[in-house]
Design a protein around this motif. Structure first.
Motif, PDB file in Angstrom:
ATOM      1  N   CYS A   1       0.798  -1.241   0.000  1.00 11.44           N
ATOM      2  CA  CYS A   1       0.000   0.000   0.000  1.00 11.44           C
ATOM      3  C   CYS A   1       0.822   1.278   0.000  1.00 11.44           C
ATOM      4  CB  CYS A   1      -0.939   0.006   1.197  1.00 11.44           C
ATOM      5  SG  CYS A   1      -2.139  -1.348   1.200  1.00 11.44           S
ATOM      6  N   ARG A   2       2.087   1.195   0.352  1.00 12.77           N
ATOM      7  CA  ARG A   2       2.881   2.416   0.521  1.00 12.77           C
ATOM      8  C   ARG A   2       2.970   3.216  -0.776  1.00 12.77           C
ATOM      9  NH1 ARG A   2       7.286   0.635   3.235  1.00 12.77           N
ATOM     10  NH2 ARG A   2       6.543   1.446   5.228  1.00 12.77           N
ATOM     11  N   GLY A   3       2.565   4.497  -0.672  1.00 15.47           N
ATOM     12  CA  GLY A   3       2.692   5.427  -1.811  1.00 15.47           C
ATOM     13  C   GLY A   3       1.653   5.231  -2.894  1.00 15.47           C
ATOM     14  N   LYS A   4       0.702   4.308  -2.717  1.00 11.14           N
ATOM     15  CA  LYS A   4      -0.273   4.026  -3.766  1.00 11.14           C
ATOM     16  C   LYS A   4      -1.517   4.910  -3.603  1.00 11.14           C
ATOM     17  CE  LYS A   4       2.250   0.679  -5.359  1.00 11.14           C
ATOM     18  NZ  LYS A   4       1.929  -0.732  -5.122  1.00 11.14           N
ATOM     19  N   LYS A   5      -2.288   4.988  -4.701  1.00  4.02           N
ATOM     20  CA  LYS A   5      -3.545   5.717  -4.672  1.00  4.02           C
ATOM     21  C   LYS A   5      -4.661   4.789  -4.220  1.00  4.02           C
ATOM     22  CE  LYS A   5      -2.634   9.348  -8.048  1.00  4.02           C
ATOM     23  NZ  LYS A   5      -2.818  10.431  -7.068  1.00  4.02           N
ATOM     24  N   GLY A   6      -5.709   5.408  -3.674  1.00  9.05           N
ATOM     25  CA  GLY A   6      -6.829   4.630  -3.193  1.00  9.05           C
ATOM     26  C   GLY A   6      -8.152   5.174  -3.698  1.00  9.05           C
ATOM     27  N   SER A   7      -9.133   4.282  -3.843  1.00 10.99           N
ATOM     28  CA  SER A   7     -10.496   4.688  -4.210  1.00 10.99           C
ATOM     29  C   SER A   7     -11.362   4.700  -2.955  1.00 10.99           C
ATOM     30  CB  SER A   7     -11.070   3.735  -5.258  1.00 10.99           C
ATOM     31  OG  SER A   7     -11.118   2.409  -4.745  1.00 10.99           O
ATOM     32  N   VAL A   8     -12.339   5.596  -2.929  1.00 14.47           N
ATOM     33  CA  VAL A   8     -13.115   5.818  -1.704  1.00 14.47           C
ATOM     34  C   VAL A   8     -14.593   5.514  -1.940  1.00 14.47           C
ATOM     35  CG1 VAL A   8     -13.788   7.513   0.032  1.00 14.47           C
ATOM     36  CG2 VAL A   8     -11.509   7.607  -0.980  1.00 14.47           C
ATOM     37  N   SER A   9     -15.191   4.805  -0.999  1.00 17.99           N
ATOM     38  CA  SER A   9     -16.654   4.646  -0.963  1.00 17.99           C
ATOM     39  C   SER A   9     -17.085   4.913   0.470  1.00 17.99           C
ATOM     40  CB  SER A   9     -17.060   3.242  -1.404  1.00 17.99           C
ATOM     41  OG  SER A   9     -16.535   2.270  -0.505  1.00 17.99           O
ATOM     42  N   GLU A  10     -18.229   5.534   0.618  1.00 17.64           N
ATOM     43  CA  GLU A  10     -18.676   5.811   1.981  1.00 17.64           C
ATOM     44  C   GLU A  10     -20.192   5.780   2.073  1.00 17.64           C
ATOM     45  OE1 GLU A  10     -16.848   9.549   2.917  1.00 17.64           O
ATOM     46  OE2 GLU A  10     -18.606  10.694   2.343  1.00 17.64           O
ATOM     47  N   GLU A  11     -20.645   5.550   3.303  1.00 11.52           N
ATOM     48  CA  GLU A  11     -22.072   5.490   3.576  1.00 11.52           C
ATOM     49  C   GLU A  11     -22.367   6.333   4.802  1.00 11.52           C
ATOM     50  OE1 GLU A  11     -24.203   2.034   5.610  1.00 11.52           O
ATOM     51  OE2 GLU A  11     -24.656   1.645   3.490  1.00 11.52           O
ATOM     52  N   SER A  12     -23.312   7.254   4.666  1.00  8.77           N
ATOM     53  CA  SER A  12     -23.736   8.074   5.802  1.00  8.77           C
ATOM     54  C   SER A  12     -25.191   7.762   6.114  1.00  8.77           C
ATOM     55  CB  SER A  12     -23.579   9.566   5.477  1.00  8.77           C
ATOM     56  OG  SER A  12     -22.228   9.915   5.379  1.00  8.77           O
ATOM     57  N   LYS A  13     -25.484   7.604   7.374  1.00 10.93           N
ATOM     58  CA  LYS A  13     -26.874   7.348   7.750  1.00 10.93           C
ATOM     59  C   LYS A  13     -27.151   7.993   9.102  1.00 10.93           C
ATOM     60  CE  LYS A  13     -25.709   2.742   9.548  1.00 10.93           C
ATOM     61  NZ  LYS A  13     -25.981   1.286   9.437  1.00 10.93           N
ATOM     62  N   PRO A  14     -28.410   8.363   9.329  1.00 14.79           N
ATOM     63  CA  PRO A  14     -28.756   8.972  10.620  1.00 14.79           C
ATOM     64  C   PRO A  14     -28.805   7.917  11.723  1.00 14.79           C
ATOM     65  CG  PRO A  14     -30.718   8.718   9.264  1.00 14.79           C
ATOM     66  CD  PRO A  14     -29.563   8.300   8.411  1.00 14.79           C
ATOM     67  N   ALA A  15     -28.524   8.347  12.946  1.00 14.54           N
ATOM     68  CA  ALA A  15     -28.617   7.457  14.118  1.00 14.54           C
ATOM     69  C   ALA A  15     -29.154   8.271  15.285  1.00 14.54           C
ATOM     70  CB  ALA A  15     -27.251   6.876  14.457  1.00 14.54           C
ATOM     71  N   THR A  16     -29.897   7.617  16.137  1.00 13.24           N
ATOM     72  CA  THR A  16     -30.437   8.295  17.317  1.00 13.24           C
ATOM     73  C   THR A  16     -29.989   7.573  18.576  1.00 13.24           C
ATOM     74  OG1 THR A  16     -32.480   6.997  17.239  1.00 13.24           O
ATOM     75  CG2 THR A  16     -32.484   9.127  16.098  1.00 13.24           C
ATOM     76  N   GLN A  17     -29.961   8.326  19.660  1.00 12.17           N
ATOM     77  CA  GLN A  17     -29.594   7.768  20.966  1.00 12.17           C
ATOM     78  C   GLN A  17     -30.550   8.328  22.006  1.00 12.17           C
ATOM     79  OE1 GLN A  17     -25.796   9.018  22.485  1.00 12.17           O
ATOM     80  NE2 GLN A  17     -25.635   7.322  23.914  1.00 12.17           N
ATOM     81  N   LEU A  18     -31.293   7.423  22.671  1.00 11.37           N
ATOM     82  CA  LEU A  18     -32.218   7.842  23.709  1.00 11.37           C
ATOM     83  C   LEU A  18     -31.465   8.153  24.994  1.00 11.37           C
ATOM     84  CD1 LEU A  18     -35.058   5.191  23.226  1.00 11.37           C
ATOM     85  CD2 LEU A  18     -35.227   7.635  22.726  1.00 11.37           C
ATOM     86  N   ALA A  19     -32.067   8.989  25.811  1.00 13.68           N
ATOM     87  CA  ALA A  19     -31.486   9.264  27.128  1.00 13.68           C
ATOM     88  C   ALA A  19     -31.493   7.984  27.965  1.00 13.68           C
ATOM     89  CB  ALA A  19     -32.302  10.338  27.835  1.00 13.68           C
ATOM     90  N   PRO A  20     -30.527   7.812  28.871  1.00 11.24           N
ATOM     91  CA  PRO A  20     -30.559   6.650  29.767  1.00 11.24           C
ATOM     92  C   PRO A  20     -31.837   6.663  30.602  1.00 11.24           C
ATOM     93  CG  PRO A  20     -28.480   7.846  29.958  1.00 11.24           C
ATOM     94  CD  PRO A  20     -29.398   8.711  29.157  1.00 11.24           C
ATOM     95  N   GLN A  21     -32.246   5.473  31.040  1.00  9.55           N
ATOM     96  CA  GLN A  21     -33.436   5.383  31.881  1.00  9.55           C
ATOM     97  C   GLN A  21     -33.196   6.035  33.233  1.00  9.55           C
ATOM     98  OE1 GLN A  21     -33.911   0.957  31.233  1.00  9.55           O
ATOM     99  NE2 GLN A  21     -36.059   1.567  31.271  1.00  9.55           N
ATOM    100  N   LEU A  22     -34.277   6.291  33.953  1.00 10.41           N
ATOM    101  CA  LEU A  22     -34.174   6.841  35.303  1.00 10.41           C
ATOM    102  C   LEU A  22     -33.372   5.898  36.190  1.00 10.41           C
ATOM    103  CD1 LEU A  22     -37.881   8.014  35.667  1.00 10.41           C
ATOM    104  CD2 LEU A  22     -35.886   9.490  35.341  1.00 10.41           C
ATOM    105  N   PHE A  23     -32.884   6.422  37.297  1.00 11.38           N
ATOM    106  CA  PHE A  23     -32.050   5.629  38.193  1.00 11.38           C
ATOM    107  C   PHE A  23     -32.874   4.722  39.095  1.00 11.38           C
ATOM    108  CE2 PHE A  23     -28.809   9.168  37.832  1.00 11.38           C
ATOM    109  CZ  PHE A  23     -27.813   8.382  37.274  1.00 11.38           C
TER     110      PHE A  23
END
Length: 874
Positions: free
Chosen positions: A285-307
């Motif tokens: 891989c040293r000094g070589k060119k690379g091709s790029v693919s990517e994926e973006s997606k939404p994500a959610t995170q709920l608040a932790p539950q009560l104690f």
């Protein structure tokens, strides 16, 4: 005739004005109830008005005990008297609180008391405290139950409007008695059986076991065994930097065909187990060119539950380093004294479905009382502009997820005069409470794959788009790990590529936070929060008892706390070796004992019979004693070590077995548990090398009394028939006896610690004591000396220097009373005659509260505690 009329009038008065006796768990709660209901006159030990009498216990006033004929006295713990399974249990007053018990008995027997209201804490232990009191007093009155989730005056008054019937609480009382009796049976029989087994060769080796304590210890020992057996493996990662038009980003080589393998927990998609393979990727891989693919997606995170309590203890330990015991104490104070939190000893993380209006008022009040919460309160109440965020939601409001108590949340009371730790815990609860009503946090998660010469490198980025509940914790919409953008079809250039040599790591030791999690899931470590909640009903102990279990293991020296880590001692390993060797699975497999806890919950729900449960516990007890009693071999099979330090007599290897460290070549041998205290490996290595170690604490006499000593390896005379060919024997050194035959000590070359306060001689360290140079030998002229260990508190030479120079030591925190076993803090101080005694901290004046009478003026000076004589423990 006049007397008869007077007596008759008194009876009529009693009949016309019957009263209810309210029994609280603590005096402070009795005081709060009196204030909430109003109109009471305060007597010495109780409150009274026309309708009620109010008094309290001070925690447990009675303990269960076997009938006298089944009791086994200390010092006679042999298999002859085991098992102890009495047909019934008697009750025994706890000596230090017997006066309080007599007050309650007297009130219960009053002619005008026609009903009793149980106002002890709303839970299993509160129920037990009350039931034992009324059983002991042979109370015949009608019983009702006050069930409080909050200690505010409004909540107390509301509770009295909704008193529960006695019949409704019978299942809870049955579960409470089962817990108490089961712990007694397993604890008494298990402890005495294992102590008898370990003391067969002489001495008294106290070996405590418990129905919940020992499986909890097993969790810690198993983790330590994994750490000790862990063999680190080398692996390599390949990391590369890529140049795009917009900047530089990093990627890690991954195996796109990787799949998780339960048999190989060390395997990861980015790990290479061959250095040659890693080098070949770097070269390709040293000094070589690379091709790029990517994926973006939404994500959610709920608040932790009560104690609930356990999750609060975990969070407080992780954030602030608070012990589970400390967190429980702070939460109890915030509930009971400050009244700003609801009942803390809960295993629920949800609220009742009819609690929406209460929550609305609470959030409103938080905004008014505490400026720093105002913006969050306003946001929740305003919501989306049309409707607030407080709405029916099964994750928050769910009756099916509540047993006795709901989640810990703030009350309507404003916080005042909180200590710093109390404020920290209160803020932790409030922010969790506020956060749970906020929308979920929203992210954009991007996964980028850069392919170079057929090899794939992964780069991940996450951008916080909408902070949602994270706003409560100070987060705003900003990049967490925002990636440098790459244009479509852009080719990137590899800038650098390198291999990184790494090693696998052993599993982490338990902290209190992680041990609480393990106890909650009966020893099965579960990462998923919802799954852990589902398994909580089969946990070890209850939220209210887990802190005490951990503290008990620390007190018995089965584990030690180093920073935030909990480390098992040699005593712990020896107990596990014994129980495994005896095949007592019930005390070594946490999930089995978790099943017992689950059955107690079924009893509380009325789904399991009390007698059935106790029969199972009795059978378990019989089995434990039978295995220990019938084990014939003196050696228990186990995974034993070979010491690094050679035999001091012949230089060959010293090996461990269940009871001893021994050399196979020459017969040298020493006990692993001299004086009932187990050697740590580091200690015995040091003893073999240096021939002395100490002072050490935790030894016990034949009658079980603790003592401290220095241990020495002394050479054996050739004509000593008791030790043929062994070369050395182990001896306790308590320092010189001070008798007529004592030799004069030569202190030449030793450092003097200070000037004797009695004769102006020099004070030196000598064995287990610090002594005046004129207090040795038959011609001694001074009597000044003090022990290196005073009531189980080790006193360093530096503290003795301070004592001699300044008149007292620093505040020492680990004294323990021989009479009560309780720990206390004190200074060691010199009086004018040169005698050493205790000097206690001056207590701060009590703060005067509104409505209190006869309080000490806040400006008055506190009384200084009297000085008592300090005795060394030898």
């Amino acid at each position: 005739m006049a007397t008869s009329t007077k007596s008759s009038s008194k009876k009529n008065l009693v009949a016309e004005h019957p009263k209810a006796l309210i029994i609280a768990e603590k005096p402070s709660v009795a005081n709060d109830i009196a204030k909430a209901l109003g109109g009471f006159t305060k007597h010495d030990e109780y409150f009274e008005n026309e309708a009620f009498l109010i008094s309290s216990a001070v925690g447990h006033l009675l303990e269960i005990a076997a009938p006298e004929e089944y009791e086994v006295k200390r010092g006679k713990w042999s298999f002859v008297n085991l098992p102890v399974i009495p047909p019934h249990f008697d009750l025994r007053p706890i000596a230090k609180t017997e006066s309080r018990l007599k007050v309650l008995q007297k009130l219960i027997k009053r002619k005008d008391v026609n009903r009793i209201i149980n106002a002890c804490d709303a839970g299993r232990e509160g129920e037990l405290i009350f039931r034992l009191i009324t059983q002991h007093a042979k109370a015949q009155q009608k019983i009702e139950r006050l069930w409080l989730q909050s200690m505010t005056p409004a909540a107390i008054r509301e509770g009295f409007n909704k008193l529960r019937s006695d019949d409704e609480l019978i299942p809870l009382a049955d579960a409470a008695r089962c817990r108490s009796e089961a712990d007694w049976l397993v604890g008494i029989n298990g402890t005495r059986a294992m102590t008898a087994f370990n003391s067969k060769s002489g001495g008294f080796f106290l070996t405590t076991v418990g129905r919940v304590q020992t499986p909890t210890l097993s969790i810690v020992v198993q983790r330590e065994e994994q750490i000790r057996k862990f063999v680190s493996k080398d692996y390599w990662e390949v990391r590369a930097e890529f140049i795009a038009a917009a900047g530089i980003y990093e990627g890690r080589w991954i195996n796109p065909d990787f799949k998780k393998d339960p048999a190989d927990p060390d395997a990861r998609e980015n790990r290479l187990w061959s250095e040659a393979a890693a080098k070949s990727i770097v070269a390709a891989c040293r000094g070589k060119k690379g091709s790029v693919s990517e994926e973006s997606k939404p994500a959610t995170q709920l608040a932790p539950q009560l104690f609930d309590l356990t999750s609060l203890q975990r969070e407080a330990n992780a954030r602030f380093g608070f012990s589970a015991k400390n967190t429980l104490g702070l939460a109890q104070a915030l509930y009971e004294r400050h009244k700003v939190l609801t009942y803390p000893r809960t295993d629920a993380r949800a609220l009742p479905e009819d609690y929406l209006e209460t929550v609305h008022k609470t959030i409103e009040q938080l905004g008014e009382h505490v400026p720093e919460y105002r913006q969050f309160s306003t946001a929740i109440l305003k919501g989306d502009g049309k409707k607030s965020w407080i709405k029916p939601n099964k994750r928050i409001f769910d009756n099916s997820k509540i047993s006795d108590h709901f989640a810990i949340i703030p009350t309507l009371e404003a916080p005042k005069n909180l200590s710093e730790p109390e404020q920290k815990l209160y803020d932790l609860v409030v922010r969790r409470f506020l956060a749970v009503f906020y929308p979920a946090a929203e992210y954009r998660v991007t996964t980028r794959i850069t392919e170079v010469s057929g090899h794939q490198f992964k780069t991940e980025g996450r951008v916080l788009v909408e902070p949602g509940w994270l706003t409560v914790y100070g987060k705003s919409s900003q990049a967490d790990d925002e990636l440098v953008p790459v244009q479509k079809n852009e080719s990137v250039q590899n800038e650098t590529v390198e291999l990184v040599a790494l090693k696998t790591k052993p599993p982490a030791r338990y902290s209190e936070a992680t041990l609480l999690s393990a106890m909650e899931s009966a020893g099965k470590w579960v990462d998923d929060e919802e799954m852990r909640e589902a398994m909580a009903e089969k946990g070890l102990g209850t939220p209210a008892t887990r802190a005490a279990i951990i503290e008990g293991l620390l007190a018995e020296k089965y584990i030690v706390r180093e920073a935030r880590e909990l480390i098992p001692t040699a005593k712990a390993f020896q107990l596990m070796t014994l129980l495994r060797g005896l095949d007592v699975a019930e005390l070594t497999q946490p999930d089995l004992t978790g099943t017992w806890e689950h059955k107690l919950a079924l009893i509380e729900e009325g789904k399991l019979d009390r007698n059935t449960f106790m029969q199972e516990i009795a059978q378990m007890t019989q089995k434990i004693v039978k295995r220990a009693k019938e084990f014939n071999s003196d050696t228990i099979p186990g995974d034993y070590a070979t010491l690094k330090t050679p035999c001091p007599h012949c230089g060959k290897s010293v090996k461990e077995n269940y009871r001893r460290f021994a050399c196979d070549s020459c017969g040298f041998t020493i006990s692993k548990t001299p004086g009932g205290r187990a050697f740590e490996y580091e200690e015995v290595e040091s003893l073999l090398k240096e021939k002395t170690i100490g002072p050490l604490q935790g030894f016990r006499s034949k009658m079980g009394r603790p003592f401290a000593a220095i241990i020495r390896l002394t050479e054996i005379p050739l004509d000593d028939a008791d030790y043929p060919n062994a070369g050395f024997k182990l001896e306790f050194d308590f320092g010189n006896s001070g008798g007529e035959d004592e030799e004069t000590v030569d202190f030449t070359g030793r450092e003097a610690l200070g000037v004797c306060p009695k004769c102006s001689g020099a004070i030196y360290e000598d064995g287990m004591r610090y002594v005046c140079e004129h207090n040795t030998g038959p011609a001694k002229t001074c009597d000044f000396k003090t022990g290196k260990v005073v009531l189980q508190q080790e006193v360093s030479a530096e503290q003795i220097k301070k004592l001699l120079k300044q008149g007292k030591t620093d505040l020492l925190t680990n004294f323990k009373s021989n009479r009560t076993g309780r720990g206390f803090k004190a200074y060691l101080a010199l009086d004018p005659k040169g005698k050493i005694g205790f000097e206690f901290e001056a207590k701060a004046p009590a703060k005067k509260r509104a409505g209190d009478k006869n309080e000490t003026d806040s400006g008055s000076k506190p009384k200084r505690a009297s000085r008592s004589k300090a005795k060394s423990e030898e």
